[in-house]
Write an enzyme that holds these catalytic residues in place. Structure first.
Site, mmCIF file in Angstrom:
data_model
loop_
_atom_site.group_PDB
_atom_site.id
_atom_site.type_symbol
_atom_site.label_atom_id
_atom_site.label_comp_id
_atom_site.label_asym_id
_atom_site.label_seq_id
_atom_site.Cartn_x
_atom_site.Cartn_y
_atom_site.Cartn_z
ATOM 1 C CB SER A 188 92.543 12.732 12.935
ATOM 2 O OG SER A 188 92.819 11.363 12.876
ATOM 3 C CG HIS A 216 91.789 15.374 11.062
ATOM 4 N ND1 HIS A 216 90.535 14.895 11.205
ATOM 5 C CD2 HIS A 216 92.524 14.560 10.478
ATOM 6 C CE1 HIS A 216 90.416 13.781 10.662
ATOM 7 N NE2 HIS A 216 91.649 13.505 10.336
ATOM 8 C CE LYS A 247 88.757 13.287 7.176
ATOM 9 N NZ LYS A 247 90.070 12.735 7.147
HETATM 10 C C1 LIG Z 1 90.584 11.870 6.366
HETATM 11 C C2 LIG Z 1 92.161 11.923 5.874
HETATM 12 C C3 LIG Z 1 92.696 12.371 4.837
HETATM 13 C C4 LIG Z 1 91.831 12.012 3.608
HETATM 14 O O1 LIG Z 1 90.895 12.721 3.436
HETATM 15 P P1 LIG Z 1 89.480 12.435 2.559
HETATM 16 O O2 LIG Z 1 89.073 13.783 1.784
HETATM 17 O O3 LIG Z 1 88.549 11.982 3.656
HETATM 18 O O4 LIG Z 1 89.935 11.362 1.374
HETATM 19 C C5 LIG Z 1 93.966 12.712 4.458
HETATM 20 N N1 LIG Z 1 94.789 12.970 5.557
HETATM 21 C C6 LIG Z 1 94.334 12.748 6.832
HETATM 22 C C7 LIG Z 1 95.199 12.943 8.274
HETATM 23 C C8 LIG Z 1 93.030 12.261 7.058
HETATM 24 O O5 LIG Z 1 92.450 11.964 8.437
#
Ligand SMILES: *Cc1c(COP(=O)(O)O)cnc(C)c1O
Length: 403
Positions: A188, A216, A247
């Site tokens: 990301s 992502h 997300k």
């Molecule tokens: C944001 C993120 C997470 C964590 O996910 P959340 O639901 O926000 O706790 C896990 N892996 C990656 C690659 C992330 O960018």
């Protein structure tokens, strides 16, 4: 011991390095995303958010809002317990079924966040396999790193997306020990994508399991939004697919999908799953509605990619140092933590444009950047305003235009 002085010292160290985090206080405006309100002490102003992970604007979608309202008024606010003690809600079960189907797996398991899902699953799976070696991409997310660490098992780090290096490490290992390859699809911060097929081929060749973080990518890639593995027809070659509901799905929560046995073992052994109050039924209902909508929203995925491609091109045309990215992420190079923060501050103060500076440890030192995430709701006009603002700031702070 002067405890307070110790804490202050630790904070001052971050400040000296220009990576002390200042949180922007914002109010989101349902129906008007990416328009939002910025609260700064007594002052308030309208802003455009350019760094949200609500990639498709699903956080304000009428289906999602209606489902959450319905769940709130029928079930109330919270789940009322851990999954084992009165906290398995009907919505959890429906959502897990939906997630398993999304990734074409036998079963799924919900967590309160994607972070917890990575930490709980990687630590549990690796611990249960005797002498397991975990092969971890060097740019893996903090939650995966923590999960591997908590397993107490041996970890070998391979260079980012480097198939040859991974094979070298696999070939050196005892062929008889259990192996787990852990990586992400879309990274990301750079917007690049892992060679998933090649990693799966290596997993087959060396008898390893595969763990793929599609945080992502879920909702954004593949015919039904199952992620990059779906797009590339590789879902059945991944042992565990992990994702978030926070997300592209616009709500909150995390999950894994896999075989019945994998899900059962994590459900039964992972403290991060067992000993915590389960996701609010309101959130589960919202996520369920979101997935059901996004599954059939191929047009939204097309628009999302078009918006990202358009912004990249506008940056290139304006000679702004947009970094190489094959995904919806649009990173712009700054290369210095203080400068990066200063750019962000000026954009906010002078133009009402909100993009968070991305500094160490989120990215390696010297690669500080701005990370833009245009959504289908970001208009051409917003993009034009953004380019004008960036040009002004780039000139006034004399920042390099070479990516
Ligand atoms: C944001 C993120 C997470 C964590 O996910 P959340 O639901 O926000 O706790 C896990 N892996 C990656 C690659 C992330 O960018």
């Amino acid at each position: 011991m002067d405890y307070e002085a110790k804490f202050e010292e630790a904070i001052d160290a971050l400040k000296a390095e220009g990576r002390y985090r200042v949180f922007m206080e914002i109010g989101r405006r349902k129906g008007a995303f990416p328009n939002a309100r910025h609260y700064d002490g007594d002052a308030e102003r309208d802003i455009i958010v350019w760094c949200s992970n609500d990639y498709l604007g699903m956080g304000q979608h009428p289906d999602v809002i209606a489902a959450m309202e319905e769940a709130l008024h029928t079930n109330g606010a919270g789940a009322g317990g851990t999954r084992n003690i009165s906290g398995t809600n009907h919505y959890h079960v429906l959502l897990e079924r939906e997630l398993a189907e999304l990734h074409n797996k036998e079963a799924a398991l919900l967590f309160t966040s994607g972070y917890i899902s990575n930490d709980a699953t990687l630590s549990t799976i690796a611990k249960i396999l005797p002498d397991c070696i975990v092969y971890s991409d060097e740019l893996n997310h903090a939650s995966m790193i923590e999960g591997v660490r908590h397993s107490g098992q041996k970890k070998l780090i391979f260079r980012h997306n480097d198939v040859e290096h991974l094979e070298e490490l696999l070939a050196q290992s005892d062929p008889d020990v259990p192996k787990l390859i852990a990586f992400e699809s879309v990274y990301s911060m750079d917007g690049d994508i892992a060679p998933i097929k090649e990693f799966c081929d290596l997993a087959d060749k060396y008898g390893a399991m595969t763990y793929l973080d599609e945080v992502h990518a879920v909702g954004l890639y593949g015919e039904y939004g199952g992620g990059v593995a779906e797009r590339e027809g590789l879902m059945d070659r991944i042992s565990i697919i992990e994702g978030t509901l926070g997300k592209a799905f616009g709500v909150m929560g995390g999950y894994i999908t896999g075989t019945k046995n994998i899900i059962d073992v994590v459900r039964s052994y992972a403290p991060g799953f067992i000993f915590t109050t389960s996701l609010s039924p309101v959130l589960a209902a919202g996520a369920l509605a979101s997935i059901r909508y996004v599954k059939h929203a191929g047009d939204l995925r097309v628009k999302h990619q078009e918006r990202a491609a358009t912004l990249k091109q506008m940056f290139r045309d304006a000679d702004l140092p947009v970094m190489e990215s094959v995904s919806h992420i649009v990173p712009v190079w700054v290369g210095d933590p203080s400068l990066c923060k200063q750019v962000s501050d000026e954009l906010m103060q002078k133009f009402g444009i909100y993009v968070q500076p991305i500094n160490y440890p989120t990215v390696p030192r010297g690669t500080e950047r701005l990370r833009f995430t245009p959504s289908p709701n970001h208009t051409d006009e917003m993009m034009q305003d953004l380019v004008v603002a960036l040009n002004v700031v780039w000139e006034s702070l004399k920042i390099t235009r070479a990516a």
